[in-house]
Design an enzyme around this catalytic site. Structure first.
Site, PDB file in Angstrom:
ATOM      1  N   LYS A  36      17.091  -8.773   4.082  1.00  0.00           N
ATOM      2  CA  LYS A  36      16.225  -8.582   5.235  1.00  0.00           C
ATOM      3  C   LYS A  36      14.944  -9.367   5.000  1.00  0.00           C
ATOM      4  CE  LYS A  36      13.864  -4.977   7.852  1.00  0.00           C
ATOM      5  NZ  LYS A  36      13.739  -3.533   8.029  1.00  0.00           N
ATOM      6  N   ARG A  87       9.015  -3.182  16.873  1.00  0.00           N
ATOM      7  CA  ARG A  87       7.905  -2.317  16.449  1.00  0.00           C
ATOM      8  C   ARG A  87       7.226  -1.665  17.651  1.00  0.00           C
ATOM      9  NH1 ARG A  87       6.029  -6.216  11.379  1.00  0.00           N
ATOM     10  NH2 ARG A  87       8.044  -6.032  10.323  1.00  0.00           N
ATOM     11  N   ARG A 129       4.771  -6.410   5.586  1.00  0.00           N
ATOM     12  CA  ARG A 129       5.907  -5.952   4.790  1.00  0.00           C
ATOM     13  C   ARG A 129       6.357  -6.998   3.758  1.00  0.00           C
ATOM     14  NH1 ARG A 129       6.410  -1.676   8.047  1.00  0.00           N
ATOM     15  NH2 ARG A 129       7.376  -1.735  10.108  1.00  0.00           N
ATOM     16  N   GLU A 136      20.106 -10.249  -4.061  1.00  0.00           N
ATOM     17  CA  GLU A 136      19.940  -8.958  -3.378  1.00  0.00           C
ATOM     18  C   GLU A 136      21.309  -8.354  -3.032  1.00  0.00           C
ATOM     19  OE1 GLU A 136      17.688  -6.871  -2.511  1.00  0.00           O
ATOM     20  OE2 GLU A 136      15.753  -7.857  -2.616  1.00  0.00           O
ATOM     21  N   LYS A 168      19.609 -10.214   8.172  1.00  0.00           N
ATOM     22  CA  LYS A 168      18.730  -9.904   9.283  1.00  0.00           C
ATOM     23  C   LYS A 168      17.441 -10.702   9.149  1.00  0.00           C
ATOM     24  CE  LYS A 168      16.159  -5.964  10.845  1.00  0.00           C
ATOM     25  NZ  LYS A 168      15.779  -4.626  10.571  1.00  0.00           N
ATOM     26  N   SER A 222      15.332  -7.812  17.587  1.00  0.00           N
ATOM     27  CA  SER A 222      14.604  -7.649  18.845  1.00  0.00           C
ATOM     28  C   SER A 222      13.986  -8.952  19.350  1.00  0.00           C
ATOM     29  CB  SER A 222      13.514  -6.582  18.666  1.00  0.00           C
ATOM     30  OG  SER A 222      12.628  -6.935  17.607  1.00  0.00           O
ATOM     31  N   TYR A 238      21.202  -5.868  20.776  1.00  0.00           N
ATOM     32  CA  TYR A 238      20.765  -5.178  21.995  1.00  0.00           C
ATOM     33  C   TYR A 238      21.512  -5.706  23.211  1.00  0.00           C
ATOM     34  CZ  TYR A 238      17.212  -4.007  18.615  1.00  0.00           C
ATOM     35  OH  TYR A 238      16.594  -3.569  17.474  1.00  0.00           O
TER      36      TYR A 238
END
Ligand code: PBG
Length: 338
Positions: A209, A219, A231, A247, A262, A288, A327
């Site tokens: 990510k 958000r 982040r 990872e 992502k 998003s 979405y």
């Protein structure tokens, strides 16, 4: 055929024998030779469920997406079953946020309540996934517990993720999706699930990510922008691809059943790298910002939104993803079923 005065020695130059266009002549021919196909089976629909809402609340930065009530998300879930979409993932927005994200692992929390309601309505016809993270539930908006200096405490956070996973599995979630990018989160959640009678609950690890600017609209939807800082201390740098394999390898070792990359479209090379290195399912999250960019340009008439949507999702599959969180799930399923 030659140009006057010049002898043509290569027939290929004048009359190519290899003609890829032969296989593009009709829609049926193109369907026959298609290397990559997009199907409703590839889709996972994300939903935001908010505690204390009387009616769904549109998310302004994500046209067509809303914060849902338990009733409205249940209706959406039924509609997806009718369309043949196999899975959904739930994000909760609690009424009250605190520094520990206490709403995340309550038996009567918003996500747990939604899982129960949807399960009641659709039985096993949907794979119900839940996001296991703290940012939607903390008042500071970070994905973990904070130390006094404001940095995220990795190991203390793992205990919270483990407890969230158990409460979500107790509610009936099929798949837990840890999205906080803490080291060791998959191992901690696997151990917690196994020791609480949930050996059959799977883990979809958001293994790879990136710290992406494409999460902006999410958000708004999840009301979880960090109140200070960013982040970058836990999510990955956009330029790193080898680190993605590291990872992913750690998460596989710790017991991940599926891996995820992502965002998606800007990271197709990373999807392919994971696909080539691991045999478990690889998912991609069309996030998003990727969704909202399509919607915004389409609204202005600058692009054909439906066509771009299908092109993006197909490209994600071509890169090697087995399924896609998007979405666009419902509208694309409607197009594919038409
Ligand atoms: C964190 C989480 C985020 C998204 C999914 N899980 C936001 C973040 O890391 O800031 C973003 C998904 C999207 O943009 O659609 N719980």
């Amino acid at each position: 055929m030659g140009i006057k005065g010049i002898a043509v020695t290569s027939r290929v130059m004048a009359f190519p024998e290899r003609r890829p266009r032969r296989l593009r002549t009709t829609p049926a021919m193109r369907r026959l030779v298609a290397e990559t196909r997009l199907s409703v089976d590839d889709l996972v629909a994300p939903f935001f469920v908010k505690e204390g809402l009387d009616a769904p609340e549109p998310v302004l930065s994500m046209p067509g997406v809303a914060q849902h009530t338990i009733e409205s998300v249940t209706l959406e879930a039924k509609a997806l079953v009718a369309l043949g979409v196999p899975s959904i993932i739930l994000f909760g927005v609690p009424l009250v946020k605190d520094e520990r994200g206490s709403g995340a692992d309550r038996a009567d929390g918003i996500v747990q309540t939604a899982v129960r309601a949807i399960r009641d309505a659709v039985g096993d016809s949907l794979v119900i996934m839940t996001d296991d993270c703290l940012d939607e539930f903390t008042d500071h908006g970070h994905c973990g517990l904070l130390r006094p200096d404001g940095s995220v405490d990795n190991d203390a956070t793992l205990e919270r993720y483990a407890s969230i996973a158990i409460s979500q599995a107790d509610a009936g979630a099929d798949v837990i999706g840890p999205s906080g990018m803490m080291d060791g989160q998959v191992g901690a959640i696997r151990a917690a699930l196994d020791s609480s009678g949930h050996a059959d609950t799977a883990i979809l690890s958001y293994a790879v990510k990136y710290a992406s600017a494409l999460y902006g609209p999410f958000r708004d939807a999840a009301e979880c922008a960090p109140k200070f800082g960013d982040r970058r201390g836990y999510q990955m740098d956009a330029g790193n691809a080898r680190e993605a394999l590291e990872e992913a390898a750690l998460d596989v070792e710790e017991g991940a059943d599926m891996l995820m990359v992502k965002p998606a479209v800007a990271y197709l090379d990373v999807i392919t790298a994971l696909r080539n290195s691991f045999d478990i399912p690889v998912a991609a999250y069309h996030v998003s910002g990727e969704y909202s960019m399509i919607k915004a340009a389409a609204e202005r008439g600058w692009i054909d939104g439906d066509a771009v949507a299908l092109e993006h999702l197909l490209a994600i599959k071509r890169a090697g993803a087995d399924f896609i969180l998007t979405y666009l799930a419902r509208e694309v399923a409607e197009v594919l079923n038409a």
